[in-house]
Scaffold this motif. Structure first.
Motif, mmCIF file in Angstrom:
data_model
loop_
_atom_site.group_PDB
_atom_site.id
_atom_site.type_symbol
_atom_site.label_atom_id
_atom_site.label_comp_id
_atom_site.label_asym_id
_atom_site.label_seq_id
_atom_site.Cartn_x
_atom_site.Cartn_y
_atom_site.Cartn_z
ATOM 1 N N UNK A 1 0.856 -1.183 0.000
ATOM 2 C CA UNK A 1 0.000 0.000 0.000
ATOM 3 C C UNK A 1 0.893 1.233 0.000
ATOM 4 N N UNK A 2 0.502 2.237 -0.787
ATOM 5 C CA UNK A 2 1.239 3.500 -0.791
ATOM 6 C C UNK A 2 0.218 4.626 -0.649
ATOM 7 N N UNK A 3 0.570 5.667 0.105
ATOM 8 C CA UNK A 3 -0.322 6.823 0.205
ATOM 9 C C UNK A 3 0.506 8.090 0.276
ATOM 10 N N UNK A 4 -0.130 9.215 -0.091
ATOM 11 C CA UNK A 4 0.563 10.498 -0.116
ATOM 12 C C UNK A 4 -0.238 11.543 0.629
ATOM 13 N N UNK A 5 0.464 12.508 1.247
ATOM 14 C CA UNK A 5 -0.203 13.450 2.154
ATOM 15 C C UNK A 5 0.187 14.904 1.881
#
Length: 371
Positions: A354-358
Motif C-alpha cells: 500500500x502506498x499513500x501520499x499526504x
C-alpha cells in the motif's frame, strides 16, 4: 509493521503502483507520485526494491528511492498507469498528458498532451480525473465534460459536451464501453459510449442532502457493486442494478473522503483516505450478524442498510458488501497510519503493498498489508 515514511518536500496529490505482470508472482516495486500546490509540480517515479538491508526481524524498511521525475504544468489532479510503460496525468490546467516510462524506469518523457481538453469558453477548466483501460482512457472535469481518447490517436474519440452541469470529481470503467462518474451534487451517472445520445444511461443519487461525491471505485469481480466517498466522510456501497440509492451508508471519516479502493485481488478488503488525516482498511468478515454488530457499537458506523438479500443469487455469489442484515458478516476498520493531522490525499494498493501520499509532504509505504 508500521509503514515506512519518505519526506519529499512536495505536497502529494496522487500515488499509484506501476502494474506488475500477472505471470510474475511478485510484489510491486515501483510507484508514481504527483504533486500539487507547489511552485513547480512534478510526476515522480520511485522504487521500493529490497536492496538486502533488513532489520533484526527480517523486515525490509528501506525508504523509497527516487528513480526519475518530470515537470508537470499545473497541479496533478489524477494519475493512472495505462500500462507498464505509460502513465496518464490530469492537470488543473485542463490538460491530459501521457508520459512514457523507460523500461529501466530511469527516465520519464512526454509522449502526448491533449492541451485544454477541459475548458470554459474563456478559461481553462481543471481536469479532475482520468481512468484507463488500455488503449482507451476517459477524462472528466470541472467543465462537466466526459472525454474518450485512444492512447495511440491524437484526435479525441468522443466528447459528451454537457454531461454534467456541476463538477465531475471522479470516473471509473464499469465495463468496456461503460463508465461511471460522480459529481458535486451527490449523483452517480452511468455513460455508455455505444449510445449516440449524450444522456446518461442511468442516474443514481444520494437521497436528501446533495453531498458532493469525491471518489468512486468498482468491485473488481462484480461490476454492479460500487463504493463512493464524499464531502461528509461517508462510505457508500451501491448496487447499480437495484434501486437508485446507496445500499448502505457507513460513517467512515470526519472530513472529506478523497479516495476509495477495493483490493484488486481480494475485494473483501477496501481502503479509504481522508482530509481528516486517516487511512482506513475495511474488511468484511464472517462470523457475526448485523444485530451483534450494532450491539458492539457499530451502530455509530453503519448508518443505514437496506438489507434486502438479492433475489435469485445463492449466498456464495452475493458479495459480502451486499449481504445485508441476514448475513453472518461484519465490517471492521483498522487505522493504517500513525496519528496524522494533515490530509491523506491518495492511496493505492496492489498485492500486499500500500502506498499513500499526504499534504504533510510525505509518502508512506506499507509492504505487509494483511489481505
Amino acid at each position: 509493521m508500521d509503514p515506512v515514511a519518505k519526506y519529499i518536500s512536495q505536497k502529494i496529490s496522487k500515488t499509484r503502483w506501476r502494474p506488475i505482470s500477472p505471470a510474475l508472482l511478485q510484489q510491486p516495486e515501483v510507484f508514481a507520485t504527483g504533486s500539487w500546490d507547489n511552485e513547480n509540480n512534478k510526476v515522480s517515479i520511485w522504487s521500493v526494491e529490497d536492496h538486502g538491508a533488513s532489520t533484526m526481524d527480517g523486515e525490509f524498511d528501506e525508504e523509497p528511492q527516487l528513480l526519475c521525475d518530470s515537470q508537470h504544468e499545473g497541479d496533478v489532479m489524477d494519475l493512472q498507469f495505462l500500462d507498464q510503460d505509460r502513465l496518464v496525468s490530469a492537470s488543473s490546467s485542463g490538460a491530459v498528458t501521457i508520459f512514457k516510462l523507460q523500461p529501466d524506469c530511469q527516465a520519464l518523457s512526454l509522449a502526448h498532451v491533449w492541451e485544454r481538453a477541459h475548458r470554459y469558453s474563456c478559461d481553462n477548466a481543471p481536469c479532475t480525473a482520468v481512468v484507463c483501460r488500455s488503449p482507451e482512457l476517459v477524462s472528466v472535469g470541472e467543465d462537466g465534460r466526459v472525454i474518450l481518447y485512444k492512447a495511440d490517436q491524437t484526435e479525441v474519440v468522443r466528447v459528451i459536451e454537457n454531461a454534467d452541469s456541476s463538477t465531475i470529481h471522479a470516473v471509473t470503467f464499469l465495463r468496456t464501453t461503460e463508465v461511471l462518474t460522480v459529481n458535486s451534487i451527490g449523483q452517480l451517472k452511468m455513460w455508455d459510449f455505444r449510445q449516440q445520445s449524450d444522456s446518461p444511461a442511468q442516474i443514481l443519487s444520494l437521497t436528501g442532502d446533495r453531498v458532493p461525491l469525491h471518489c468512486v471505485d468498482k468491485h473488481p469481480n462484480q461490476q454492479h457493486i460500487v463504493a463512493t466517498g464524499g464531502q461528509d466522510g461517508m462510505l457508500c456501497i451501491w448496487d447499480v442494478r437495484q434501486g437508485n440509492t446507496p445500499f448502505s451508508l457507513i460513517e467512515a471519516h470526519s472530513a472529506e473522503m478523497w479516495e476509495v479502493h477495493f483490493h484488486p485481488s481480494n475485494p473483501n478488503h477496501l481502503f479509504t483516505c481522508s482530509e481528516d488525516g486517516s487511512l482506513l482498511h475495511w474488511e468484511t468478515t464472517s462470523g457475526s450478524d448485523m444485530s451483534t454488530l450494532l450491539q458492539r457499537g457499530w451502530n455509530s458506523r453503519v448508518v443505514s442498510h437496506s438489507g434486502v438479500p438479492l433475489a435469485g443469487e445463492n449466498d456464495s455469489v452475493v458479495s459480502a458488501w451486499l449481504a445485508g442484515d441476514s448475513s453472518k458478516n461484519r465490517l471492521e476498520a483498522t487505522h493504517m497510519l500513525p496519528s496524522q493531522t494533515l490530509s491523506v490525499n491518495s492511496l493505492d494498493v496492489l498485492e500486499q503493498c500500500l502506498v499513500c501520499g499526504t499534504d504533510g509532504e510525505a509518502v508512506y509505504v506499507h509492504r505487509k498489508v494483511p489481505v
